[in-house]
Each structure stands twice: as structure tokens, then as C-alpha cells.
Design a protein around this motif. Structure first.
Motif, PDB file in Angstrom:
ATOM      1  N   VAL A 102       3.418 -38.333   4.190  1.00 26.65           N
ATOM      2  CA  VAL A 102       4.956 -37.967   3.912  1.00 26.65           C
ATOM      3  C   VAL A 102       5.367 -36.603   3.500  1.00 26.65           C
ATOM      4  CG1 VAL A 102       6.764 -38.747   1.912  1.00 26.65           C
ATOM      5  CG2 VAL A 102       5.171 -40.340   2.887  1.00 26.65           C
ATOM      6  N   THR A 103       4.697 -35.967   2.376  1.00 22.47           N
ATOM      7  CA  THR A 103       4.757 -34.711   2.107  1.00 22.47           C
ATOM      8  C   THR A 103       4.838 -33.717   3.276  1.00 22.47           C
ATOM      9  OG1 THR A 103       4.008 -35.090   0.066  1.00 22.47           O
ATOM     10  CG2 THR A 103       4.775 -32.966   0.512  1.00 22.47           C
ATOM     11  N   LEU A 104       3.844 -33.774   3.902  1.00 22.64           N
ATOM     12  CA  LEU A 104       3.375 -32.850   5.089  1.00 22.64           C
ATOM     13  C   LEU A 104       4.244 -32.900   6.274  1.00 22.64           C
ATOM     14  CD1 LEU A 104       1.173 -30.593   5.543  1.00 22.64           C
ATOM     15  CD2 LEU A 104      -0.227 -32.112   6.694  1.00 22.64           C
ATOM     16  N   PRO A 105       4.723 -34.203   6.781  1.00 20.45           N
ATOM     17  CA  PRO A 105       5.750 -34.314   7.637  1.00 20.45           C
ATOM     18  C   PRO A 105       7.150 -33.753   7.336  1.00 20.45           C
ATOM     19  CG  PRO A 105       4.639 -36.407   7.761  1.00 20.45           C
ATOM     20  CD  PRO A 105       3.944 -35.583   6.581  1.00 20.45           C
ATOM     21  N   LEU A 106       7.437 -33.893   6.286  1.00 22.44           N
ATOM     22  CA  LEU A 106       8.811 -33.589   5.817  1.00 22.44           C
ATOM     23  C   LEU A 106       8.632 -32.145   5.626  1.00 22.44           C
ATOM     24  CD1 LEU A 106       9.776 -36.268   3.220  1.00 22.44           C
ATOM     25  CD2 LEU A 106      10.413 -36.081   5.644  1.00 22.44           C
ATOM     26  N   ALA A 107       7.456 -31.427   5.136  1.00 21.95           N
ATOM     27  CA  ALA A 107       7.697 -29.865   4.941  1.00 21.95           C
ATOM     28  C   ALA A 107       7.121 -29.278   6.417  1.00 21.95           C
ATOM     29  CB  ALA A 107       6.611 -29.541   4.085  1.00 21.95           C
ATOM     30  N   ARG A 108       7.120 -29.900   7.489  1.00 21.14           N
ATOM     31  CA  ARG A 108       6.315 -29.512   8.626  1.00 21.14           C
ATOM     32  C   ARG A 108       7.163 -28.048   9.502  1.00 21.14           C
ATOM     33  NH1 ARG A 108       8.091 -30.469  13.755  1.00 21.14           N
ATOM     34  NH2 ARG A 108       9.782 -31.720  12.978  1.00 21.14           N
ATOM     35  N   ARG A 109       8.239 -28.421   9.336  1.00 24.18           N
ATOM     36  CA  ARG A 109       9.259 -27.392  10.049  1.00 24.18           C
ATOM     37  C   ARG A 109       9.201 -26.091   9.119  1.00 24.18           C
ATOM     38  NH1 ARG A 109      14.522 -26.693  11.238  1.00 24.18           N
ATOM     39  NH2 ARG A 109      15.011 -28.150   9.519  1.00 24.18           N
ATOM     40  N   GLY A 110       9.287 -26.172   7.782  1.00 22.36           N
ATOM     41  CA  GLY A 110       9.004 -24.947   7.021  1.00 22.36           C
ATOM     42  C   GLY A 110       7.960 -24.433   7.000  1.00 22.36           C
ATOM     43  N   LEU A 111       6.884 -25.261   7.315  1.00 21.88           N
ATOM     44  CA  LEU A 111       5.237 -24.447   7.264  1.00 21.88           C
ATOM     45  C   LEU A 111       5.156 -24.116   8.449  1.00 21.88           C
ATOM     46  CD1 LEU A 111       3.165 -27.777   5.819  1.00 21.88           C
ATOM     47  CD2 LEU A 111       3.974 -25.374   4.871  1.00 21.88           C
ATOM     48  N   VAL A 112       5.839 -24.710   9.662  1.00 24.62           N
ATOM     49  CA  VAL A 112       5.385 -23.933  11.070  1.00 24.62           C
ATOM     50  C   VAL A 112       6.020 -22.543  11.040  1.00 24.62           C
ATOM     51  CG1 VAL A 112       6.302 -24.129  13.398  1.00 24.62           C
ATOM     52  CG2 VAL A 112       5.106 -26.159  12.374  1.00 24.62           C
ATOM     53  N   ALA A 113       7.463 -22.675  10.324  1.00 26.54           N
ATOM     54  CA  ALA A 113       8.308 -21.272  10.374  1.00 26.54           C
ATOM     55  C   ALA A 113       7.530 -20.225   9.605  1.00 26.54           C
ATOM     56  CB  ALA A 113       9.679 -21.524   9.638  1.00 26.54           C
ATOM     57  N   ALA A 114       6.717 -20.785   8.428  1.00 27.49           N
ATOM     58  CA  ALA A 114       5.840 -20.043   7.630  1.00 27.49           C
ATOM     59  C   ALA A 114       4.779 -19.321   8.474  1.00 27.49           C
ATOM     60  CB  ALA A 114       5.425 -20.627   6.415  1.00 27.49           C
ATOM     61  N   ALA A 115       4.183 -20.081   9.313  1.00 26.32           N
ATOM     62  CA  ALA A 115       3.115 -19.785   9.875  1.00 26.32           C
ATOM     63  C   ALA A 115       3.393 -18.695  11.110  1.00 26.32           C
ATOM     64  CB  ALA A 115       2.324 -20.794  10.665  1.00 26.32           C
ATOM     65  N   VAL A 116       4.521 -18.809  11.676  1.00 23.11           N
ATOM     66  CA  VAL A 116       5.152 -18.073  12.758  1.00 23.11           C
ATOM     67  C   VAL A 116       5.416 -16.616  11.943  1.00 23.11           C
ATOM     68  CG1 VAL A 116       7.074 -17.487  14.187  1.00 23.11           C
ATOM     69  CG2 VAL A 116       6.013 -19.727  14.120  1.00 23.11           C
TER      70      VAL A 116
END
Lengths: 265, 359
Positions: free
Chosen positions: A182-196
Motif C-alpha cells: 500500500v504505502t510504497l505504491p502510493l508514494a511511488r511517484r514521489g520516490l521516483v522523482a526523489a531518485a531522479v
């Protein structure tokens, strides 16, 4: 009437100031790409040192980003979700590398990981050299760029309502599975943006790397080296290629913003 | 069964303190209270989301005080549903289910099956509530915690879902604890009503008792008892009791005369109380109106003048001024019409001594 006139003057001044800043920020980069972009790309065909520097930059930035994600994700989750004594102090300490000048960051790393330091000496004893190696570059990149990932990832987790996770827990998920499902998929876009953002910061790093590892050269160090050794003409194509490389994360970030995902709910 | 004993829990700066109540096996408990009373926090403490700081919680005889949420066998439905937006409606309902066919069957019975192919993000508030309820039920919980689960449903849908939930409750025998703001729903569904305010239980017991015998004037007013009077109690002569009042439920009951501070209305009351300053609560449904003085067993009978009539559907509330004291009576709109009640008209209002609750 006088108010309307004043408002019009203020609007014109504001628009002028904004245009000047926009021009100031974009014109040098645009001129650099326009002047030497094509030459830089053409140079990639025969300039082995430039090619190697770009490959090294991409690999070390990716490795630093992977390490940042591995260590930073749980830490960001902890800071976003758990209230504990000293949380504000930990968060402030993690932001510190963003604030200090990057050569100073390099000096600090040299002190902590250089051959003279206990850690550096111990690592050297088992065959791991920090200074003058790709490992050193990764350390420098991780040090200056990981706080950006942490900060953005923390925000990404904070934006996910903890009640989603609470519901998943009552539906039979242990804490780890609720996080994964749940948490990881919902935060996914934010996490990918953070990694970029972290990767982009890592490829553009110079100050800390040049102190810790001058050779082998990453692209930023190579452009500086060409400038100091051969002048502006030789440095231009390298700098232009580096700008083009930096456009990749920028385009990725824009694409992520347009991908309206579940976290927008 | 849900048994909370002196349960305290902390959620941010809000504290739930010494909460004690019991909902029997396969029982239906309702939690009522003003906004910010701690109703959701109570459900979250029972569900294991908010940690219990002291006291004990037993779920179906098992100590659940320190159990993690996934080990409690509870289903939790929030008012806003909290459907997982990255999953389909079907995947949401089947999320915790061990039997997908059963999940589909629950979806069908709750009325969420026609939403199966819809994007979660396109659902209305009421549809989200349906899917969230189906999702919780599909896991076959032994305790179902519902936080205003019908608030966004239209009245027709609410009634059918409530009926289906009651049927499922009867069939599966799970225990329910539901937060509601709807007193009619509380009276209709509940075996136990728990009135919460400021993180504390003000009163708990069968809904009939909580609504008819509020423990304080504050509770009476919160429960929308129309006639709450401050006044003074004095002992009355027991010999004046009528036969009905002699069948009082307890020997400790005594007969009093109560005089309201405002208007000086005097009434006979039977109950457990001490003489002195007190409050009298009379439910509007207990007040009988008639256009002429009639012989009845009611000890309290007054002539007054109608001040206001307020009709809401089948029910009409009539405010009668009795020597400066406003008394509200509730009767069917049809009865009000038959009695030709109108503002300014003279009317007789009566109620039994046992209908006066002293607190």
C-alpha cells in the motif's frame, strides 16, 4: 485612478524583473548548447576520455543513487511516520550536507575516509581504496546528493495518509506487507522523482569529487580539467555534453509530473 | 465480544481515558458523541491502530491489548472508505479475503458488484463506503468496527445496506461497534449504546436506557431530549402514588415534587434522587396532548397554550407554554391534524410521574 496606474507600473516592473531572471538563468546554458552542442556530440565519437568520463559519471551516479534509495527509503519512512525523541535533530543533521560548501564536504570526507583516517586505513587493508577511485566518487556523490533524496522521499511518504496502511493492517497485513502493498505504491511517484533529483545532483557534482578523487575523471572534473589545461575552446564541447546529459533527469521529472497517478487523490 | 476495561489510549495530543464498556458476543454496539469526542480514536484503539497505553481490551475472550492489528480479527471501515487508489474495486474487496468467491458474494449482497469495473478514483462518497464495507466483510472479521459507514449513502440505499448488514450480522455472528451521529440508527441497531465525550465514556448501556434515563442534563441535551428543566426536588407523600407508580422497578424509588426554576412549573416525579437542586428530563414522546381535560392515570396534567408547531415528515413537535414554562410534545402529524392543533390554541398536556427522569 492613481491606484490603477500604480498597479500597472508595478505589473510592468515585476514582469521585467521576472523576464530578466529567466533570461539570466537560461541564456548561458542555451548559448553553451547552441555553440558547442553538436561539436560535443560529434566529439563523443573520437574522444575516448570524454566517453569514459560520461560512462563513469553515469555509473557512479547510478550506484550512489541506488545506495541512497536503499538506505534512505527506510530512514525517510521512519522520519515521516514515527514520532521519536530527537527526530527534529536527526532531520536537521541529514540536511547539513546540502548546506555546507561542496569542497568542504570533500575535505570532511577526506578526513573521515582518507588513507590517514582509521576507516580509510581499515578499508585499504581489505583492498578498498576510497581516494582516487570510483568508490571515492560514489562516496562524494552519495554525501552531497542523498540528503535531497531523503528530504523528497520523506515528503512523499508524509503525503500518503497513514490510514491506508491502518486499513491494510486490519485486513491482515503485517507492517512490512502493508508497506510493500500500500504505502510504497502510493508514494511511488514521489520516490521516483526523489531518485531522479538525487541522480541529477550526483552527475553535476564537482566540488566534493575533485577533493576526494581527481582521477579517474567524471564529466564535471574533465570539463574543469580541459578548461584549466587547454582553455575555453576545449572545455566547451565537454560542458555542452554535460548539459545535454543533465536534460535527461529534467525530462524524466516533467514526465512524472504529467503522469497523474494514484497519489494525486 | 468487545470488553474494554479502564482503557486509555493516546493519539497525537488527544487522549482516550478510562473507557469501560462491553458489547456481548454477536452484539451490536453504537458509539455516539459530539465531534471530537474520541469516537474514531476508540475504534482505532480497538483495531490496534492507536496503541493502548493502559487498561485492558478483550476481543471474544482473548486478551487483545497488545496484539498487532493483523492479529485481532477486526475489520475497520472508515467514514471516507480509504479505498486503495492504485487497485481496482475488485482488488480492493478481495484485498484481505482468503476466498475470492466469498468476496464477490459479499460485494453482490452489499450492492457493490456493479462497481466492479469502475476506477476507484471515479467512485462517489457513498460508493466508496459500500466498497469499503464489502472489503472489511470479505475478510470474515469476528469484530467489525464501523466509523459512520452509511453517512454518504442516500436514504434508500442506506436503508437497504443497513438491512443487509443486519442480515449478515445475524448469519455470521460477528460483533459490531458502530460510530453514528444518527440517534434513530443508534436506537434501531444497537444492543449497547456508548456515549463518549472528551475521550471519556459518559454513559453506556442499552440504548433505551441511555435515551430515556440520561445520567446528566448535558447528556439529555446532547441526546436531544426536548424537555430538560433545572429546579428543586422535595419529597412527596408516597400515599399519593397511583397504581402504576406503585409498580416502580425498585424499592429505592421515591416520590418527589419537582418545581422548575423557570416558570415554577410543579410536577410529581418518581425516581432515585436526593432532595435539593436537580434536573428533570421528560422525553417529548411521553407528553400526551388533548383538546379537552380527560381523566387519565397521568399525575401531571396542565392546561397551556400552543406556541409553535414544527412538522418533520410524519412527526410533529408541539411547544406548549404552561405558565411561562415551555413543554414540548411529540405526536404523529396525523394526530396533530385530528386534534386541530394550531398556534395560540388552548390544549391539555399530561405525562406520568414515571416519565420524569431525575438527574
Amino acid at each position: 485612478m492613481a491606484d490603477r496606474g500604480l498597479y500597472r507600473v508595478a505589473s510592468v516592473v515585476t514582469a521585467l524583473a521576472a523576464s530578466c531572471l529567466l533570461l539570466f538563468l537560461t541564456a548561458p546554458v542555451a548559448e553553451l548548447v547552441a555553440t558547442a552542442g553538436l561539436r560535443g556530440i560529434a566529439q563523443l565519437g573520437h574522444d575516448v576520455e570524454l566517453r569514459d568520463a560520461l560512462v563513469l559519471t553515469a555509473i557512479t551516479a547510478s550506484a550512489a543513487t541506488a545506495l541512497g534509495i536503499a538506505g534512505g527509503t527506510p530512514l525517510a519512512y521512519l522520519l515521516a511516520r514515527r514520532a521519536f525523541r530527537g527526530r527534529a535533530a536527526v532531520a536537521a543533521a541529514l540536511d547539513l550536507p546540502i548546506l555546507i560548501p561542496h569542497p568542504v564536504a570533500g575535505i570532511a570526507l577526506l578526513l573521515a575516509l582518507g588513507r590517514q583516517s582509521p576507516v580509510g586505513a581499515a578499508l585499504l587493508a581489505v583492498g578498498v581504496r576510497i581516494t582516487g577511485s570510483a568508490t571515492g566518487i560514489i562516496c562524494a556523490m552519495l554525501f552531497v546528493a542523498a540528503p535531497l533524496y531523503l528530504s523528497a522521499a520523506r515528503e512523499a511518504f508524509a503525503r500518503v495518509d497513514p490510514r491506508y496502511e491502518a486499513v491494510a493492517r486490519t485486513l491482515g497485513d503485517p507492517a512490512w506487507r502493508a508497506f510493500r502493498r500500500v504505502t510504497l505504491p502510493l508514494a511511488r511517484r514521489g520516490l521516483v522523482a526523489a531518485a531522479v533529483v538525487m541522480w541529477a545532483r550526483a552527475i553535476s557534482e564537482f566540488g566534493a569529487i575533485v577533493i576526494l578523487t581527481y582521477n579517474p575523471k567524471v564529466a564535471s572534473v574533465l570539463s574543469y580539467d580541459r578548461f584549466t589545461s587547454y582553455g575555453l575552446g576545449e572545455a566547451l564541447p565537454v560542458a555542452a555534453v554535460l548539459v545535454i546529459l543533465a536534460l535527461i533527469p529534467l525530462i524524466l521529472l516533467r514526465a512524472l509530473r504529467h503522469d497523474r497517478g494514484p497519489a494525486d487523490l | 465480544m468487545i470488553a474494554a476495561a479502564c482503557l486509555s489510549a493516546q493519539a497525537g495530543s488527544f487522549r482516550l481515558t478510562d473507557v469501560t464498556f462491553e458489547v456481548p458476543d454477536s452484539g451490536y454496539g453504537v458509539v455516539i458523541g459530539p465531534a471530537g469526542a474520541g469516537k474514531t480514536t476508540l475504534l482505532e484503539a480497538i483495531g490496534g491502530i492507536v496503541p493502548i497505553t493502559s487498561g485492558a481490551l478483550r476481543l471474544h475472550g482473548r486478551d487483545a491489548t497488545r496484539l498487532p492489528p493483523d492479529g485481532r480479527g477486526v475489520g475497520l471501515v472508515y467514514q471516507h472508505g480509504y479505498l486503495f487508489p492504485h487497485l481496482s474495486v475488485e482488488a480492493n474487496v478481495a484485498y484481505g479475503a482468503t476466498d475470492v468467491a466469498f468476496a464477490r458474494e459479499i460485494g453482490r449482497r452489499i450492492g457493490a458488484d456493479d462497481l466492479w469495473s469502475r476506477d476507484v478514483r471515479s467512485l462517489s462518497g457513498g460508493e466508496r463506503q459500500l466498497v469499503a464495507l464489502a472489503r472489511a466483510l470479505a475478510r470474515r472479521p469476528s469484530v467489525l468496527l464501523l466509523d459512520e459507514p452509511f453517512s454518504a449513502l442516500d436514504p434508500r440505499r442506506r436503508s437497504s445496506v443497513r438491512r443487509e448488514l443486519r442480515a449478515l450480522h445475524r448469519e455470521a455472528g460477528f460483533t459490531v461497534l458502530q460510530v453514528t451521529h444518527d440517534f434513530a440508527e443508534a436506537g434501531l441497531l444497537g444492543d449497547v449504546a456508548i456515549l463518549l465525550d472528551g475521550g471519556r465514556v459518559l454513559q453506556a448501556g442499552p440504548p433505551e436506557e441511555v435515551f430515556r434515563k440520561p445520567a446528566s442534563p448535558y447528556i439529555a441535551e446532547f441526546l436531544e431530549a426536548e424537555n430538560v428543566f433545572a429546579g428543586v426536588l422535595t419529597r412527596a407523600d408516597p400515599a399519593t402514588l397511583d397504581p402504576d407508580e406503585r409498580r416502580a422497578p425498585s424499592v429505592s424509588y421515591q416520590t418527589f415534587e419537582f418545581r422548575t426554576s423557570l416558570g415554577g412549573l410543579s410536577m410529581v416525579a418518581v425516581g432515585e434522587a436526593e432532595p435539593g437542586p436537580a434536573h428533570a428530563v421528560i422525553r417529548a414522546e411521553e407528553v400526551v396532548l388533548s383538546s379537552t381535560a380527560t381523566a387519565s392515570s397521568a399525575r401531571n396534567s396542565y392546561q397551556g397554550r400552543i406556541v409553535e408547531l414544527a412538522t418533520t415528515g410524519a412527526l410533529t413537535r408541539v411547544t406548549v407554554d404552561i405558565g411561562g414554562t415551555p413543554l414540548v410534545a411529540a405526536l404523529t402529524t396525523r394526530s396533530a391534524r385530528d386534534l386541530a392543533l394550531a398556534p395560540g390554541a388552548s390544549v391539555y398536556a399530561s405525562f406520568k410521574a414515571m416519565a420524569v427522569h431525575l438527574c
